[in-house]
Scaffold this motif. Structure first.
Motif, PDB file in Angstrom:
ATOM      1  N   ASP A 216       0.879  -1.168   0.000  1.00  0.00           N
ATOM      2  CA  ASP A 216       0.000   0.000   0.000  1.00  0.00           C
ATOM      3  C   ASP A 216       0.913   1.213   0.000  1.00  0.00           C
ATOM      4  O   ASP A 216       1.503   1.561   1.031  1.00  0.00           O
ATOM      5  CB  ASP A 216      -0.896  -0.018   1.243  1.00  0.00           C
ATOM      6  CG  ASP A 216      -1.888   1.135   1.252  1.00  0.00           C
ATOM      7  OD1 ASP A 216      -1.661   2.128   0.528  1.00  0.00           O
ATOM      8  OD2 ASP A 216      -2.880   1.065   2.002  1.00  0.00           O
ATOM      9  N   LYS A 221      -1.739   1.087  -4.893  1.00  0.00           N
ATOM     10  CA  LYS A 221      -1.345  -0.215  -4.343  1.00  0.00           C
ATOM     11  C   LYS A 221      -0.824  -1.101  -5.469  1.00  0.00           C
ATOM     12  O   LYS A 221      -1.212  -0.931  -6.624  1.00  0.00           O
ATOM     13  CB  LYS A 221      -2.543  -0.919  -3.686  1.00  0.00           C
ATOM     14  CG  LYS A 221      -3.083  -0.234  -2.452  1.00  0.00           C
ATOM     15  CD  LYS A 221      -4.258  -1.040  -1.893  1.00  0.00           C
ATOM     16  CE  LYS A 221      -4.839  -0.360  -0.652  1.00  0.00           C
ATOM     17  NZ  LYS A 221      -6.004  -1.106  -0.136  1.00  0.00           N
ATOM     18  N   THR A 267      -5.549  -1.626  -8.306  1.00  0.00           N
ATOM     19  CA  THR A 267      -4.317  -2.238  -7.803  1.00  0.00           C
ATOM     20  C   THR A 267      -3.514  -2.811  -8.965  1.00  0.00           C
ATOM     21  O   THR A 267      -4.025  -3.608  -9.754  1.00  0.00           O
ATOM     22  CB  THR A 267      -4.636  -3.353  -6.788  1.00  0.00           C
ATOM     23  OG1 THR A 267      -5.336  -2.787  -5.672  1.00  0.00           O
ATOM     24  CG2 THR A 267      -3.364  -4.020  -6.286  1.00  0.00           C
TER      25      THR A 267
END
Length: 297
Positions: A216, A221, A267
């Motif tokens: 993170d 992320k 992500t």
């Protein structure tokens, strides 16, 4: 000898340097024999640089060095120099300028705080150590090295029926045990928060105790999946196993779980052998099949 190729990127608050040790494209063809050029041609997004112009696979051996806050983390440490890799001759007794490349990239190996191996296959632990005066010494002498407990226990005894048994036994002696003997090893559960936004989670199948890492980095992320996948073709075809997977059904289940988790999210995702741009986003095409779209950062 020449310096190795380096790739720099920034994801959120994290700076990332990839050191590309060697090309393993031809080797991967034997490990993913179902990923033929004809199969690749059926995947609309499968284009260079992940395949060559003839649709044969491209893949590399590399490590990731992540700077985030006060931490400098090395993820998977390639094959290494002077290693004995019985039965895997392409990786044996390498003589590469890896440590010099680190230095030239502005990375002081004595300042590395953490080394994390997603699993203990010889091509992910090699630069844990280097040979000097006949001894194997930790390459990152001030770092905490993280090994999965279950993975380490299995690697300690090995599996004589495994095609990699002899190579793995040698690798354990050369690249893992010296780190343990120096008191630098930390044995972790497969779901562990390492602080500063760095965590690991279980991703078994390729090996018994395989883990993946999630970072993170504040505004963004990313996940490094180790060998949960060896090539983006396994995004499109998550049931395609690698011939050396410990448990094919489990490795397939891990890929499905990863892809479901990442589907449509921001992500970024990569695995250790993905060539550059290594990080990408996971989405689905109109037919519902997963896609990997590389992102330059």
């Amino acid at each position: 000898m020449s310096l190795l190729h380096t790739i720099r990127s920034r994801i959120g608050h994290a700076e990332i340097v990839q050191i590309v040790e060697m090309d393993i494209s031809r080797i991967l063809e034997t490990l993913l024999p179902d990923a033929t050029p004809d199969v690749m041609k059926t995947i609309p997004w499968m284009k260079p640089p992940y395949v060559n112009d003839d649709h044969s696979m491209r893949a590399v051996s590399q490590c990731f060095i992540i700077r985030i806050g006060a931490r400098m983390l090395v993820v998977d440490t390639c094959v290494g120099n002077d290693k004995h890799t019985a039965g895997f001759d392409a990786f044996a007794e390498l003589q590469l300028e890896f440590l010099t490349t680190l230095e030239q990239a502005g990375i002081d190996r004595h300042a590395v705080t953490d080394v994390l191996c997603t699993h203990l296959h010889f091509d992910h632990v090699g630069w844990n150590t280097y040979r000097q005066d006949g001894r194997w010494l930790p390459s990152f002498p001030n770092a905490k090295y993280y090994f999965g407990k279950k993975e380490y226990e299995f690697a300690q005894k090995g599996n004589p029926k495994d095609a990699m048994y002899e190579a793995q036994d040698m690798s354990f002696q050369e690249s893992v045990k010296p780190v343990v003997d120096e008191g630098l090893a930390n044995f972790i559960d497969r779901d562990t928060d390492l602080g500063d936004g760095i965590s690991v989670f279980s991703a078994p199948g390729h090996t018994i105790g395989h883990i993946a890492i999630e970072v993170d980095a504040g505004t963004e992320k990313f996940i490094i999946g180790g060998d949960a996948m060896h090539h983006p073709v396994q995004v499109a075809k998550p049931d395609m196993a690698q011939v050396l997977d410990y448990d094919n059904a489990q490795s397939s289940a891990t890929r499905h779980a990863l892809l479901s988790r990442l589907d449509g999210s921001a992500t970024l995702f990569t695995c250790t052998h993905f060539c550059s741009p290594s990080f990408g986003l996971i989405t689905r095409d109109p037919k519902g099949d997963y896609m990997f779209t590389g992102v330059h950062k």
